[in-house]
Design a protein around this motif. Structure first.
Motif, short mmCIF file in Angstrom:
data_model
loop_
_atom_site.label_atom_id
_atom_site.label_comp_id
_atom_site.label_asym_id
_atom_site.label_seq_id
_atom_site.Cartn_x
_atom_site.Cartn_y
_atom_site.Cartn_z
N GLU A 348 -6.99 -25.68 43.20
CA GLU A 348 -7.42 -27.21 41.42
C GLU A 348 -6.94 -28.02 41.46
O GLU A 348 -7.32 -28.83 40.40
CB GLU A 348 -7.59 -25.86 41.10
CG GLU A 348 -8.95 -24.88 41.07
CD GLU A 348 -8.19 -23.20 42.05
OE1 GLU A 348 -9.14 -23.16 42.84
OE2 GLU A 348 -7.13 -23.90 42.17
N ASN A 349 -5.69 -28.06 41.56
CA ASN A 349 -4.49 -29.00 40.80
C ASN A 349 -4.03 -29.75 41.91
O ASN A 349 -3.60 -30.78 41.00
CB ASN A 349 -3.52 -28.11 39.63
CG ASN A 349 -2.20 -27.06 40.53
OD1 ASN A 349 -2.16 -27.80 41.81
ND2 ASN A 349 -1.48 -26.56 40.25
N ALA A 350 -4.56 -29.63 42.78
CA ALA A 350 -3.33 -30.22 43.84
C ALA A 350 -3.67 -31.91 43.36
O ALA A 350 -2.34 -32.50 43.54
CB ALA A 350 -3.70 -30.00 44.98
N VAL A 351 -4.72 -32.73 43.41
CA VAL A 351 -5.00 -33.67 42.75
C VAL A 351 -4.18 -34.18 42.26
O VAL A 351 -4.01 -36.14 41.73
CB VAL A 351 -6.92 -34.13 42.75
CG1 VAL A 351 -6.98 -35.73 42.26
CG2 VAL A 351 -7.68 -33.91 44.55
N THR A 352 -4.74 -33.73 40.77
CA THR A 352 -4.09 -33.97 39.06
C THR A 352 -2.10 -34.20 39.26
O THR A 352 -1.68 -35.08 39.21
CB THR A 352 -5.18 -33.21 37.78
OG1 THR A 352 -6.14 -32.85 38.63
CG2 THR A 352 -3.97 -33.93 36.10
N SER A 353 -2.25 -32.64 39.89
CA SER A 353 -0.83 -32.96 39.59
C SER A 353 -0.10 -33.66 40.82
O SER A 353 0.68 -34.80 39.97
CB SER A 353 0.14 -31.75 41.06
OG SER A 353 -0.62 -30.16 39.62
N LEU A 354 -0.83 -34.63 41.85
CA LEU A 354 -0.18 -35.53 42.44
C LEU A 354 -0.59 -37.01 42.05
O LEU A 354 0.39 -38.23 43.00
CB LEU A 354 -0.31 -35.74 44.30
CG LEU A 354 0.33 -33.58 44.99
CD1 LEU A 354 -0.95 -33.63 46.46
CD2 LEU A 354 1.22 -33.82 45.30
N LEU A 355 -1.26 -36.59 41.77
CA LEU A 355 -1.81 -38.70 41.00
C LEU A 355 -1.95 -38.89 40.18
O LEU A 355 -2.33 -39.88 39.25
CB LEU A 355 -3.29 -38.68 41.60
CG LEU A 355 -3.81 -38.28 42.71
CD1 LEU A 355 -5.17 -38.64 43.20
CD2 LEU A 355 -2.96 -39.66 44.13
N VAL A 356 -1.81 -37.38 38.64
CA VAL A 356 -1.62 -37.77 37.54
C VAL A 356 -0.31 -37.34 36.71
O VAL A 356 0.13 -38.14 36.26
CB VAL A 356 -2.99 -37.39 37.18
CG1 VAL A 356 -3.15 -37.91 35.81
CG2 VAL A 356 -4.32 -38.24 37.64
N ASP A 357 -0.33 -36.18 36.93
CA ASP A 357 0.94 -35.55 36.53
C ASP A 357 2.33 -35.92 36.89
O ASP A 357 2.88 -35.88 36.03
CB ASP A 357 0.29 -33.34 36.36
CG ASP A 357 -0.22 -32.89 35.76
OD1 ASP A 357 -1.26 -34.55 34.89
OD2 ASP A 357 -0.94 -32.10 35.74
N VAL A 495 2.76 -47.18 35.48
CA VAL A 495 0.97 -46.13 35.24
C VAL A 495 0.81 -47.52 34.84
O VAL A 495 -0.69 -47.98 35.68
CB VAL A 495 0.85 -44.84 34.07
CG1 VAL A 495 -0.80 -44.75 34.64
CG2 VAL A 495 0.94 -43.82 35.85
N ALA A 496 1.09 -47.83 33.82
CA ALA A 496 0.40 -48.82 32.99
C ALA A 496 0.50 -50.42 33.84
O ALA A 496 -0.10 -51.06 33.89
CB ALA A 496 0.56 -48.86 31.53
N GLY A 497 1.51 -50.23 34.33
CA GLY A 497 1.98 -51.39 35.11
C GLY A 497 2.99 -52.67 33.91
O GLY A 497 2.67 -52.13 32.72
N THR A 498 3.52 -53.06 34.56
CA THR A 498 4.83 -53.89 33.59
C THR A 498 4.01 -55.39 33.02
O THR A 498 4.98 -56.32 33.03
CB THR A 498 6.06 -53.74 34.21
OG1 THR A 498 5.41 -54.45 35.64
CG2 THR A 498 6.57 -52.19 34.93
N GLY A 499 2.93 -55.67 34.06
CA GLY A 499 2.78 -57.51 33.95
C GLY A 499 3.33 -58.20 35.88
O GLY A 499 2.91 -59.23 35.44
#
Length: 589
Positions: A348-357, A495-499
């Motif tokens: 259930e949490n693998a995708v969110t844990s590895l790609l977001v959290d 995540v947001a990038g630095t330009g």
């Protein structure tokens, strides 16, 4: 004057004629009754076979191999009897009778081919379930017993041949003059045999390559690319973590791990196909994060293995690419894995844990790499340690393969020749397998950050017939940024990038590339209803169109790619696409 024939002789001849006619009529009536009765009996046997086959399928799905074996024997009994009832000389003679004959011939062919499939394929394949998919196939201390796989190959190959031949024979039945029930039976059996032939071909191919890949013929080293869908590449995401797996006589060992930080982009560029490089740039020849920009996984694998060998030495015998979504499916078979800090990685949490959290938990890049490496090692141990249910594991792999989340390449020609004809060979192979009306939509991040979890994607494809018989085809790709309005400051810089790549922090830049099927004509691109400039190219007689899109938080863009079909009558286009963090349904236009 001619002699007058005696009346008695005339009467005798009349009786003889009537006797002959009577005998013929009795024979005809008898033959009709014979054929009718045997046809009725054959109908009963075929109906019983259908019921038995349904239960057999349920037993196989449930894993009850003993009941399945018994069901396979009963199925053969019914189909064999049906074939015998429709295969005698009187039945064959009746097949020449107008109107009814073609139907009798069709029933005979249906019965004969169903019997061939049942006895020559279904029963042997059911027997294989006891050796190939039984508990003995479960890995023990990282080793998979390859002997059952090797032993199963002859039966699987024979079954493939039988089912392919049976499907062809049923398909060759002439539809003209068939009564409704017979025509329906032909259609149903042709469909079932075609599906069965396809599945048996998959099994046969798997039994060709699995023992070799598991090191039955000698040791093999496989480079595993863990793709990160938070930063999209054509094949799924940037390869952000790597592992070298050693396979020998069924024993699988994780012998080395690495991250992108281990690879310098400053070395000499590696050779790549000029046509692909013209579309996706030269980065894939020098940056390991970019090797999966191309849909041709043979190119990606060749570049990745060369970069690994240049850095660490040794020989890479094969390359495997997998993403966190596929990993989440596999964790559904193994159960949760516990990491060093006590946290769990679950289906259930693998995708969110590895790609977001991970990017909020570990702001430091080295810590992120360590988390990815630990997650990969723990998952590998769970998969190969024997805890996984073998059937669930196979189902998870099949699902990931169907979604193009797993790709394989081997330097062994006997293995690669099989892989090349499957979707496991990568998106380029999958597009070609879909046929001459398949279009591919491939997405590559240009932000240089991990903003793609906030990119919502929708796709649709459709065709409108033209007066000249061809079709106008449209492929629509809609991109929407769901990022927070203050993403530039509220999201971590990774995540947001630095330009650094020319994209303002918090924005999402994406290169959208569409590969048309061979021979289709490029007719331009629209964005939000207006014609726009784009980058056209040709790769292997396929028109390729690329457009870059940059979205601010909340912004949306609709791209419409226009084509004209290669041939007349092509009006049912298909679409496959880059595997995303979330599965999407391709719409129809």
């Amino acid at each position: 004057m001619p002699a007058v024939e005696p009346a008695t002789a005339t009467r005798r001849r009349g009786r003889l004629v009537w006797l002959i006619v009577g005998v013929v009529l009795v024979a005809v009536v008898g033959a009709v009754v014979w054929v009718g009765v045997r046809g009725w009996l054959a109908k009963g046997e075929l109906e019983a076979a259908a019921v038995t086959a349904e239960k057999l399928q349920a037993d196989i799905v449930a894993g009850d191999t003993a009941a399945a074996a018994d069901g396979a024997d009963k199925l053969v009994d019914h189909t064999h009897e049906a074939a015998a009832l429709t295969g005698d000389p009187i039945w064959a003679l009746a097949e020449i009778v107008p109107v009814v004959g073609p139907n009798l011939s069709a029933v005979r062919v249906l019965s004969t081919q169903l019997d061939a499939a049942a006895s020559g394929a279904i029963r042997p394949l059911t027997g294989l379930a006891q050796s190939v998919f039984a508990e003995s196939f479960r890995p023990v201390d990282g080793r998979i017993d390859v002997e059952p796989l090797v032993a199963a190959r002859p039966a699987a190959h024979s079954a493939r041949t039988v089912l392919t031949d049976a499907a062809a024979a049923v398909g060759a039945i002439d539809d003209d003059g068939l009564l409704g029930p017979v025509a329906d039976a032909k259609t149903s059996l042709a469909t079932a045999l075609g599906q069965a032939a396809g599945l048996s071909a998959t099994l046969d191919d798997a039994l060709v390559i699995a023992p070799v890949m598991l090191g039955a013929d000698g040791p093999r080293n496989y480079l595993v690319l863990f793709q990160n869908n938070a930063e999209l590449r054509t094949a799924g995401g940037i390869p952000g973590a790597f592992a070298l797996v050693h396979a020998e006589d069924g024993l699988l060992q994780l012998v080395r791990q690495a991250s992108t930080a281990d690879f310098s982009p400053n070395g000499p560029a590696l050779p790549a196909p000029a046509a692909m490089a013209a579309v996706f740039g030269d980065g894939m020849s020098s940056h390991i994060q970019d090797v999966t920009m191309t849909p041709d996984f043979t190119v990606s694998a060749d570049l990745a293995s060369a970069m690994w060998e240049r850095k660490f030495g040794g020989t890479v015998d094969g390359v495997i690419a997998v993403d966190p979504v596929a990993l989440s499916y596999l964790l559904g078979a193994t159960g949760p894995v516990t990491l060093a800090d006590g946290s769990e990685l679950t289906t259930e949490n693998a995708v969110t844990s590895l790609l977001v959290d991970v990017y909020t938990r570990f702001p430091d890049g080295a810590a992120q790499d360590a988390f990815f490496a630990e997650s990969a090692a723990a998952s590998f141990k769970a998969i190969t340690g024997g805890a996984a249910d073998p059937k669930a594991l196979v189902s998870a792999l099949a699902r990931a393969g169907d979604e193009n989340r797993v790709a394989l390449w081997s330097n062994d020609e006997s293995v690669q020749s099989v892989l090349a004809g499957t979707t496991l060979a990568g998106l380029d192979a999958a597009q070609k397998e879909l046929g001459p009306e398949a279009y591919g939509v491939y997405l590559n991040d240009a932000t240089g950050a991990k903003m793609d979890p906030y990119l919502d994607v929708a796709m649709a494809v459709g065709a409108v017939p033209r007066d000249d018989g061809r079709s106008d085809v449209t492929v629509t790709v809609t991109l929407t940024s769901t990022a927070a309005a203050d993403a530039a400051t509220s999201y971590p810089p990774v995540v947001a990038g630095t330009g650094f790549y020319g994209v303002a922090p918090g924005q999402i830049a994406t290169n959208v590339t569409v590969f048309a099927p061979a021979g289709a004509f490029d007719a331009g691109v629209e964005r939000d209803g207006e014609r726009v400039e784009y980058a056209p190219a040709v790769v292997d007689d396929r028109a390729v169109s690329s457009v870059g899109v940059t979205l601010a938080p909340g912004e949306k863009a609709e791209l419409v790619f226009h084509y004209t079909s290669a041939e007349k009558g092509q009006s049912e286009p298909l679409l496959l696409h880059t595997p995303l963090m979330k599965n999407i349904t391709v719409g129809s236009l």
